[in-house]
Design a protein around this motif. Structure first.
Motif, PDB file in Angstrom:
ATOM      1  N   ILE A 210      44.281  41.397  33.868  1.00 16.95           N
ATOM      2  CA  ILE A 210      44.490  39.949  33.708  1.00 16.95           C
ATOM      3  C   ILE A 210      45.946  39.600  33.959  1.00 16.95           C
ATOM      4  CG2 ILE A 210      44.551  38.048  32.037  1.00 16.95           C
ATOM      5  CD1 ILE A 210      42.049  39.066  30.800  1.00 16.95           C
ATOM      6  N   SER A 211      46.875  40.338  33.312  1.00 17.75           N
ATOM      7  CA  SER A 211      48.263  39.905  33.476  1.00 17.75           C
ATOM      8  C   SER A 211      48.744  40.121  34.909  1.00 17.75           C
ATOM      9  CB  SER A 211      49.187  40.558  32.454  1.00 17.75           C
ATOM     10  OG  SER A 211      49.075  41.943  32.520  1.00 17.75           O
ATOM     11  N   SER A 212      48.312  41.215  35.562  1.00 12.34           N
ATOM     12  CA  SER A 212      48.779  41.369  36.943  1.00 12.34           C
ATOM     13  C   SER A 212      48.149  40.316  37.847  1.00 12.34           C
ATOM     14  CB  SER A 212      48.513  42.782  37.454  1.00 12.34           C
ATOM     15  OG  SER A 212      47.155  43.062  37.453  1.00 12.34           O
ATOM     16  N   SER A 213      46.879  39.964  37.608  1.00 15.45           N
ATOM     17  CA  SER A 213      46.253  38.936  38.448  1.00 15.45           C
ATOM     18  C   SER A 213      46.983  37.608  38.324  1.00 15.45           C
ATOM     19  CB  SER A 213      44.799  38.698  38.036  1.00 15.45           C
ATOM     20  OG  SER A 213      44.086  39.882  38.015  1.00 15.45           O
ATOM     21  N   LEU A 214      47.319  37.228  37.079  1.00 15.87           N
ATOM     22  CA  LEU A 214      47.962  35.928  36.890  1.00 15.87           C
ATOM     23  C   LEU A 214      49.344  35.907  37.520  1.00 15.87           C
ATOM     24  CD1 LEU A 214      46.960  34.913  33.264  1.00 15.87           C
ATOM     25  CD2 LEU A 214      45.984  34.188  35.440  1.00 15.87           C
ATOM     26  N   ILE A 215      50.066  37.018  37.348  1.00 16.56           N
ATOM     27  CA  ILE A 215      51.440  37.047  37.845  1.00 16.56           C
ATOM     28  C   ILE A 215      51.457  37.051  39.375  1.00 16.56           C
ATOM     29  CG2 ILE A 215      52.287  39.399  38.175  1.00 16.56           C
ATOM     30  CD1 ILE A 215      54.250  38.783  35.883  1.00 16.56           C
TER      31      ILE A 215
END
Lengths: 285, 274
Positions: A210-215
């Motif tokens: 999730i965090s890599s996708s958002l960033i």
């Protein structure tokens, strides 16, 4: 330590950075909102409030098309980057002893000028570029391939390259955090390697995904350089149109409206994505 | 089974291929910057240093380089100072609103660049600040605060507060404690933060493109050059120099970051032993 001094010290120390960043988020966005309700004739700004910009922006097929394409390309880029990055993160977390060296190797290219990295892809994919001239030299192709540059494919490839460390690092961190005993337990209870991966490892790395996708996703929707350099007419995105409004076309109210529309779109898609992945994550177990 | 595994291309092979994918475009610049030919294509023709020599005579290039150094240096100092206070607050103090404050400070990472750039241009002009180097510095400080905060937070994480308390108990003044205890311990973290924020500012394009006005920074200058095929060899030479410079800065930052970690890490680990 008494609570009061702890609170006041913490607030005093944290305040400068928080206020600086906070004000520079709120005030410019406030100005954008104000501009989006004003109109402009030549150089004069008409300060009476109107929905006209929103009506004409949303009514314009080009705007809708560019917004949709920006989200679509950003989604493709995110998917590609995360898919390509996951095995590397896995390799670094589980299959090598030289973790620090690998992490450093992966971050080095990222510290070179973004502009020049995108430019390098243009040189690789171009009509007279590296790939075409190389393959022709080897006799593998007889005519230059023209489908490589100035389209969505070029944009996705270039950005999947540019964002690599942003995908690898968060996923690596979440893999690294996994308690190895959980994996042993899964094996002892009779899980095969694949089953263990899909039922234990993958669900536990969802926060990292999730965090890599958002960033990756959020800045990509508003990317200007890559579509401008390698996107051609078919790869233009919303940021290119926004830049035109603030630059050559000089229609700031419309530019402000487009910026806000882009931001709202990003927000909606991002929240939807997080909810979807959380839901899927809870279903696996 | 074992033999089968050895035959199949495994994760290691994939990792090697992926590294090639990451490095290919980056290494392209230095490779072709020595070529006598003016287009990037195989086979490479001849060897020359002319393209590098010509860079020294390009006045606009040197001016934009100076602009970038001014902007990068000011940005690095400003965001590292802001980050230093904030990181200390987040690691050392438990206070009301800490999580909100940490969230706000990270916001610049998740707002698309074009929106930051356009909205700051609108705000700055409204406040009477024309596009100029100070405008770029304000914008870059905003962008780099999250980097400074994260780096310095890890520096403070490794820093045992008991050391400062001991120094106070032994009669040091506040300034003495800062100079003789705090600085030596988080110094490497500060250097690392300065280098990273400088590099981020030095490479940033979109904000500078909107806010620099008639004093272009280096990326804005490069942007103006890469549209002209005739300038290609010089751009490659310039890019190669920048590449070497960035890698050097990054390795230095990494060296200091590790020194910060090992200098303190050992002590912290023994303290955390269960």
């Amino acid at each position: 330590m008494p609570l009061r001094t702890d609170t006041s010290k913490g607030l005093a120390l944290g305040a400068p950075a928080t206020l600086y960043v906070g004000l520079l988020v709120v005030a410019p966005l406030g100005m954008l909102v104000a501009y989006s309700f004003w109109t402009q004739t030549y150089v004069a700004i008409d300060h009476s409030l109107t929905w006209e910009n929103y009506r004409s922006a949303i009514g314009d097929p080009l705007v809708r098309h560019l917004l949709f394409r920006s989200v679509w390309i950003a989604a493709l880029v995110t998917l590609m980057t995360v898919l390509l990055a996951y095995p590397i993160a896995y390799f670094i977390a589980f299959r090598t002893e030289r973790k620090a060296l690998w992490l450093l190797l992966i971050t080095i290219p990222f510290w070179t000028s973004y502009l020049l990295r995108v430019f390098a892809w243009k040189l690789i994919l171009g009509f007279n570029g590296l790939l075409n001239s190389g393959l022709q030299g080897l006799g593998l192709i007889h005519e230059p391939m023209t489908w490589l540059l100035y389209n969505e494919f070029a944009v996705v490839l270039t950005l999947a390259h540019a964002w690599a460390p942003f995908a690898i690092l968060p996923i690596y961190v979440s893999l690294q955090k996994i308690d190895r005993r959980l994996l042993e337990a899964a094996t002892d209870l009779g899980s095969g390697k694949l089953e263990r991966f899909f039922r234990v490892t993958l669900p536990l790395t969802i926060p990292g995904i999730i965090s890599s996708s958002l960033i990756i996703f959020i800045p990509t929707v508003g990317d200007y350089v890559t579509p401008a350099l390698v996107g051609g007419a078919d790869g233009k995105m919303i940021a290119n149109l926004i830049q035109v409004q603030f630059g050559p076309a000089n229609d700031w109210p419309l530019g402000a409206t487009l910026s806000l529309l882009a931001m709202v779109t990003v927000g909606i898609v991002a929240v939807g994505y997080v909810l979807l992945l959380r839901f899927l994550g809870s279903r696996i177990r | 089974m074992k033999r089968l595994r050895r035959l199949l291309p495994g994760l290691g092979t994939y990792a090697a291929l992926y590294l090639a994918f990451l490095y290919l475009p980056v290494l392209l610049l230095p490779l072709f910057s020595f070529s006598e030919g003016t287009i990037v294509a195989f086979p490479i023709k001849g060897f020359t240093l002319d393209w590098y020599a010509q860079l020294g005579e390009a006045d606009t290039l040197l001016h934009s380089l100076a602009n970038s150094v001014i902007v990068g240096g000011s940005t690095a100092v400003l965001s590292t100072v802001l980050g230093l206070f904030a990181a200390r607050a987040y690691v050392r103090h438990r206070f009301f609103g800490r999580e909100i404050s940490e969230g706000i400070v990270m916001l610049p990472l998740v707002i698309p660049g074009i929106i930051v750039a356009s909205s700051m241009l609108v705000l700055f002009l409204f406040l009477g600040l024309r596009p100029s180097l100070p405008a770029v510095i304000l914008g870059h400080t905003f962008l780099t605060v999250p980097f400074a905060v994260s780096i310095l937070k890890s520096a403070f994480d490794e820093f045992d507060p008991a050391l400062e308390e001991a120094a106070y108990d032994l009669g040091e003044t506040t300034i003495g404690v800062f100079r003789r205890v705090t600085m030596p311990i988080i110094g490497p973290g500060i250097v690392s933060s300065l280098l990273v924020t400088f590099t981020v500012s030095f490479d940033e394009f979109v904000l500078a493109f909107f806010l620099s006005g008639n004093r272009p920074t280096l990326p804005v200058y490069i942007w103006s050059q890469i549209r002209f095929p005739a300038k290609l060899p010089n751009t490659l030479a310039l890019g190669s120099l920048l590449l070497a410079f960035s890698v050097l800065l990054l390795l230095t930052a990494e060296y200091f970051r590790r020194r910060a970690a090992t200098g303190q890490g050992a002590r912290k680990e023994s303290r955390d032993d269960r």
